[in-house]
Each structure stands twice: as C-alpha cells, then as structure tokens.
Motif scaffolding. Structure first.
Motif, PDB file in Angstrom:
ATOM      1  N   GLU A 215       0.841  -1.195   0.000  1.00 10.76           N
ATOM      2  CA  GLU A 215       0.000   0.000   0.000  1.00 10.76           C
ATOM      3  C   GLU A 215       0.878   1.248   0.000  1.00 10.76           C
ATOM      4  O   GLU A 215       1.983   1.226   0.540  1.00 10.76           O
ATOM      5  CB  GLU A 215      -0.918   0.022   1.229  1.00 10.76           C
ATOM      6  N   ILE A 216       0.350   2.332  -0.585  1.00 13.16           N
ATOM      7  CA  ILE A 216       1.099   3.580  -0.580  1.00 13.16           C
ATOM      8  C   ILE A 216       0.970   4.206   0.804  1.00 13.16           C
ATOM      9  O   ILE A 216      -0.121   4.561   1.246  1.00 13.16           O
ATOM     10  CB  ILE A 216       0.594   4.534  -1.682  1.00 13.16           C
ATOM     11  N   ALA A 217       2.114   4.296   1.507  1.00 16.58           N
ATOM     12  CA  ALA A 217       2.112   4.817   2.869  1.00 16.58           C
ATOM     13  C   ALA A 217       2.295   6.330   2.886  1.00 16.58           C
ATOM     14  O   ALA A 217       1.694   7.034   3.696  1.00 16.58           O
ATOM     15  CB  ALA A 217       3.204   4.135   3.677  1.00 16.58           C
ATOM     16  N   GLU A 218       3.131   6.831   1.983  1.00 15.10           N
ATOM     17  CA  GLU A 218       3.404   8.269   1.908  1.00 15.10           C
ATOM     18  C   GLU A 218       3.796   8.601   0.493  1.00 15.10           C
ATOM     19  O   GLU A 218       4.255   7.728  -0.256  1.00 15.10           O
ATOM     20  CB  GLU A 218       4.601   8.637   2.792  1.00 15.10           C
ATOM     21  N   ARG A 219       3.649   9.864   0.118  1.00 12.21           N
ATOM     22  CA  ARG A 219       4.126  10.308  -1.194  1.00 12.21           C
ATOM     23  C   ARG A 219       4.450  11.780  -1.160  1.00 12.21           C
ATOM     24  O   ARG A 219       3.886  12.541  -0.382  1.00 12.21           O
ATOM     25  CB  ARG A 219       3.097   9.983  -2.281  1.00 12.21           C
ATOM     26  N   GLY A 220       5.407  12.183  -1.973  1.00 14.01           N
ATOM     27  CA  GLY A 220       5.786  13.592  -2.028  1.00 14.01           C
ATOM     28  C   GLY A 220       7.158  13.746  -2.652  1.00 14.01           C
ATOM     29  O   GLY A 220       7.743  12.777  -3.122  1.00 14.01           O
ATOM     30  N   THR A 221       7.656  14.977  -2.625  1.00  9.04           N
ATOM     31  CA  THR A 221       9.021  15.195  -3.103  1.00  9.04           C
ATOM     32  C   THR A 221       9.983  14.744  -2.017  1.00  9.04           C
ATOM     33  O   THR A 221       9.599  14.551  -0.860  1.00  9.04           O
ATOM     34  CB  THR A 221       9.279  16.686  -3.383  1.00  9.04           C
ATOM     35  N   HIS A 222      11.248  14.610  -2.384  1.00  9.15           N
ATOM     36  CA  HIS A 222      12.266  14.199  -1.439  1.00  9.15           C
ATOM     37  C   HIS A 222      12.302  15.152  -0.244  1.00  9.15           C
ATOM     38  O   HIS A 222      12.297  14.720   0.916  1.00  9.15           O
ATOM     39  CB  HIS A 222      13.625  14.169  -2.148  1.00  9.15           C
TER      40      HIS A 222
END
Ligand code: ADP
Ligand code: ADP
Length: 229
Positions: A215-222
């Motif tokens: 599952e996608i736990a987190e997302r974003g730029t570095h």
C-alpha cells in the motif's frame, strides 16, 4: 508520450497472499517517479505489471490511457527500456552485448550509445572471464561497467519509458554515484519509473512513493518526505 497510470491495482502471486492492495499513481510523460520501501513491499511487482510479466487482477495499468493488456508484448517491449539490478552479459564483445536485440543498429549508433554510457573505449572487449574465439582472455567487467552496458543498450533502444529496477543497488557508493549520473542523462525527457529501497538514492525524482506492505504509505518530493521525517 509514455504517461503511465496505475489505477487501483490489486495483485497477488498466491491468492491467499495479496501483494498490491489498491495501488494508484501516475507518472506524467517525461517525469520520474520513484517507488521506495522495504524489501518485500511489492516494488518490483509494480515494474513487472507495467512490463506485463504478470497481469493485474483488479484495476488497470495504462500507458497514454491505453490498458497494457490491449497492447501486444512486442509493442510494449519496444516502448519500455529496463535497467535491472544485475545485467547478464553474453559471451561476446561489449559491442555485441549492446547491440543485442537490435541487429539493424549501425556500428556508429552502437559506439554513440557506448560513449554516453562511458564505455566507448572498450566496446571490442569481452565481458568478465569469457574467452575469445582465439583463446585470449576477456576483460574483467566490474558491476558498474556491466550497468553501463545495460545503459548503453537502453540508449540504443531509445524507448520513451524507462524502468530502473534497483539499477544501482548492487554497487558501492562511489560507483553508485557514477552510474546515477549516467542514468540521470538517460532518464532525461523519458517517463521513468525508479524502484529503489533507499530514499537517499532518488533525490531528483519528481515524486517519491513510499510503498509498505503493498500500500502507498506516503508520497511527495524528497524534501517534503525528509521534512515529515
Ligand atoms: P520488493 O521489490 O518491494 O522487494 P517484490 O515486489 O519483489 O518486493 O515482492 C513482493 C512480495 O511478493 C515478496 O513477499 C515476494 O516474496 C513475493 N514474490 C515476488 N515474486 C514472486 C513470485 N514470482 N511468486 C511468488 N511470490 C513472489
Ligand atoms: P529488448 O530490449 O529487446 O526489448 P527484452 O524486452 O527481452 O529485450 O528485455 C528488456 C529488458 O528487460 C532487458 O534489459 C532484460 O534484462 C530485462 N528482462 C527481460 N526479461 C526479464 C525477466 N524475466 N525478468 C527481469 N528482467 C527481464
């Protein structure tokens, strides 16, 4: 061209054990998205579904809006280039290994691809441990040099989509940086899906997706992910 979308993708190798549990993300044409996360999270499975080594069981994977199940294997392979973790080389010259699968490529095209991957000076040499037909010992290739062969293959192929599946994971830190800069050149202007296990290796990605247990736990730029901790 080459926009990728995963739409609510579910997948299991064994029906008792779901691996991807509703994964959705997009890689806009020409952009780079990295999937990071612990071993076993399902990262490589994502690349296998895009390349269609397996088919999704629910949801869809699309390229430019077209379901990959409606595309022939041949045309899928012609639009996707892959640099795997370990590159297996044939018992022949570096030039042969770069040209493999593209018999129509000219010597000049092979040399140009090798130059971009910075192995242009030894394309007539043989991979590690192999014997030439006249019994002369082949040149030993390091892990980094083998990855350069994989990069040169991809340059020659020139696909709009690139999958980098742990392409630098087997390398020491110095070599990893060198290969990373070669990969940055190749991924420029291509839609690129990077699979990695460490956040520190995907600093330049347009988006980073952290996958945990399918599952996608987190997302974003570095930067955003670092700030969140
Ligand atoms: P990651 O790339 O994040 O390490 P993978 O996508 O390779 O994870 O694998 C996710 C899970 O699926 C792991 O538990 C792995 O053991 C399992 N798996 C991977 N390939 C297969 C396969 N061909 N058959 C059965 N299980 C598999
Ligand atoms: P081509 O470059 O001629 O399209 P393929 O489509 O057979 O060649 O393979 C593309 C890339 O995918 C190659 O770099 C190869 O190493 C990798 N590859 C092919 N088959 C597999 C596989 N079963 N598992 C992992 N990687 C693979």
């Amino acid at each position: 061209p080459g926009a990728i979308a995963f739409n609510n993708v579910h997948f299991a190798y064994d029906p008792e054990r779901p691996i991807l549990k509703g994964v959705s993300f997009e890689v806009p044409a020409g952009k780079t998205v990295a999937i990071v996360g612990p071993s076993g999270a399902g990262k490589s499975t994502i690349s296998r579904l895009l390349y269609r080594f397996y088919d999704v069981q629910q949801g869809s994977v699309t390229i430019d809006g077209q379901d990959v199940r409606e595309v022939t294997q041949q045309s899928l392979r012609s639009v996707i280039g892959m640099v795997p973790q370990d590159t297996v080389l044939f018992n022949d010259t570096i030039a042969y290994n770069i040209r493999y699968g593209r018999p129509a490529a000219s010597a000049e095209e092979v040399k140009a691809a090798a130059d971009i991957a910075q192995i242009g000076t030894f394309i007539t040499h043989l991979p590690e441990g192999f014997e030439t037909k006249v019994g002369e010992r082949g040149l030993k290739l390091s892990g980094g040099e083998k990855q350069r062969v994989a990069i040169a293959r991809t340059v020659l192929k020139g696909p709009p989509i690139l999958i980098l599946d742990e392409a630098t994971s087997a390398l020491d830190t110095t070599t990893e940086h060198e290969i990373q800069s070669a990969l940055d050149i190749v991924s420029k202007n291509r839609t690129t899906l990077v699979i990695a296990h460490r956040l520190s290796t995907v600093i330049n990605a347009d988006e980073i997706i952290v996958l945990r247990a399918g599952e996608i736990a987190e997302r974003g730029t570095h930067t955003a992910l670092i700030e969140q901790g």
